[in-house]
Design a protein around this motif. Sequence first.
Motif, short mmCIF file in Angstrom:
data_model
loop_
_atom_site.label_atom_id
_atom_site.label_comp_id
_atom_site.label_asym_id
_atom_site.label_seq_id
_atom_site.Cartn_x
_atom_site.Cartn_y
_atom_site.Cartn_z
N LEU A 134 -38.88 22.40 -21.03
CA LEU A 134 -37.47 22.25 -20.65
C LEU A 134 -36.98 23.49 -19.90
CD1 LEU A 134 -36.05 20.61 -23.91
CD2 LEU A 134 -36.22 19.54 -21.65
N CYS A 135 -37.41 24.68 -20.34
CA CYS A 135 -37.02 25.91 -19.64
C CYS A 135 -37.58 25.93 -18.22
CB CYS A 135 -37.49 27.14 -20.42
SG CYS A 135 -36.54 27.46 -21.92
N THR A 136 -38.83 25.48 -18.07
CA THR A 136 -39.44 25.42 -16.73
C THR A 136 -38.66 24.48 -15.83
OG1 THR A 136 -41.63 25.90 -17.65
CG2 THR A 136 -41.55 24.89 -15.47
N GLN A 137 -38.30 23.32 -16.36
CA GLN A 137 -37.54 22.35 -15.58
C GLN A 137 -36.14 22.87 -15.26
OE1 GLN A 137 -38.17 19.24 -18.53
NE2 GLN A 137 -39.38 18.04 -17.06
N MET A 138 -35.54 23.55 -16.23
CA MET A 138 -34.21 24.12 -16.02
C MET A 138 -34.23 25.17 -14.93
SD MET A 138 -31.72 25.79 -18.98
CE MET A 138 -32.84 25.09 -20.20
N SER A 139 -35.22 26.06 -14.99
CA SER A 139 -35.34 27.12 -13.99
C SER A 139 -35.57 26.53 -12.60
CB SER A 139 -36.50 28.05 -14.37
OG SER A 139 -36.68 29.05 -13.39
N LYS A 140 -36.44 25.52 -12.52
CA LYS A 140 -36.73 24.88 -11.23
C LYS A 140 -35.47 24.24 -10.66
CE LYS A 140 -39.77 21.46 -9.08
NZ LYS A 140 -40.87 20.47 -9.33
N ALA A 141 -34.71 23.55 -11.49
CA ALA A 141 -33.49 22.89 -11.03
C ALA A 141 -32.45 23.90 -10.57
CB ALA A 141 -32.92 22.01 -12.13
N ARG A 142 -32.35 25.01 -11.29
CA ARG A 142 -31.35 26.03 -10.94
C ARG A 142 -31.67 26.70 -9.61
NH1 ARG A 142 -27.73 28.30 -14.25
NH2 ARG A 142 -28.22 30.43 -13.55
N HIS A 143 -32.94 26.76 -9.25
CA HIS A 143 -33.33 27.39 -8.00
C HIS A 143 -33.55 26.38 -6.87
CE1 HIS A 143 -34.17 30.73 -10.81
NE2 HIS A 143 -33.84 31.47 -9.78
N SER A 144 -33.22 25.14 -7.15
CA SER A 144 -33.35 24.09 -6.15
C SER A 144 -32.04 23.94 -5.37
CB SER A 144 -33.68 22.76 -6.83
OG SER A 144 -33.65 21.69 -5.90
N THR A 145 -32.14 23.38 -4.18
CA THR A 145 -30.95 23.11 -3.37
C THR A 145 -30.75 21.61 -3.17
OG1 THR A 145 -32.25 23.34 -1.33
CG2 THR A 145 -31.09 25.30 -2.13
N GLY A 146 -31.53 20.81 -3.87
CA GLY A 146 -31.43 19.36 -3.73
C GLY A 146 -30.16 18.80 -4.34
N MET A 147 -29.83 17.59 -3.97
CA MET A 147 -28.64 16.94 -4.51
C MET A 147 -28.74 16.81 -6.04
SD MET A 147 -27.13 13.13 -3.73
CE MET A 147 -28.27 12.35 -4.86
N GLY A 148 -27.68 17.17 -6.71
CA GLY A 148 -27.61 17.02 -8.16
C GLY A 148 -28.39 18.04 -8.95
N CYS A 149 -28.82 19.14 -8.31
CA CYS A 149 -29.67 20.11 -9.02
C CYS A 149 -28.93 20.77 -10.17
CB CYS A 149 -30.22 21.14 -8.04
SG CYS A 149 -28.97 22.07 -7.14
#
Length: 283
Positions: A134-149
Amino acid sequence: MYKEQFNPSQIMTERYYEFHHSYNEIPPVVEFHQHPFYEIFFFLSGDVTYIIEGRSYKLRPGDILLTSSSDIHRPDIRPGRPYERIVIWLADDFFEHLQDFFDEDFTACFTDAALKDYRLIRPDSENIAHLMQLCTQMSKARHSTGMGCRALASAYLTEFLVYVSRAYYDAPDSVKNDITENDKINQIISYINENLSEELSLDQLADRFYISKYYLSRQFKQFTGLSLYQYIMKKRLISARNMLRAGSPVMDACLCCGFGDYSNFLKAFKREFGQNPSKYSRG
């Protein structure tokens, strides 16, 4: 997962939460501190004993610590191993949002941990792996620029909080073997926290708890890492800060937290928090 160096400021700049994955080859020096938000400390590696409110927790990889806005804490980090951890800071606003949306109080485990003065969670290996994912997914989403990140990161964080809460209430009693504490000092700390508006001198506390004041001074410093005076001053200032954030007038905070002299209160508050009480507002 993105890693960052330790930031000693301990100041939250985002409104709802912050996620920090930190890694140090050389142990940083971390002073005793507290902050006006909740913290989840997810320990990954190192040789660390974490001191919180007079108790010392000898950490193992995968351990989790919960601290809230009144807890004075500091890691004692010894050299020889890389020091890696994930730290999540959570504002009151975030928990209020979850309460409104899901009708769930995710602060319950923090409150219970503070009441019991027992803040260590030791999940089993399966839960540790799930929390890391979950932390890996959270970190990836926070550093993403995609819609809904950002929405996705918040969803992962909410799931993380669910499993941390479950792990807290399922924690085995055996983890207490890794806690160093002193019953008498625990009693004195509880008394101090319940009587911040009263006289709390060394002589008065030594008399009340039938202990030599010299022995009390040594033992208190040994188990809390602070002198009795330093601890009482910090706890009074933290209590005053929390009152101000809840909307109390400055003078009420001063008097209710045991400060008889207003000018000394102002100086101490600014020295501890970096700004005057009148400017310290929630958020």
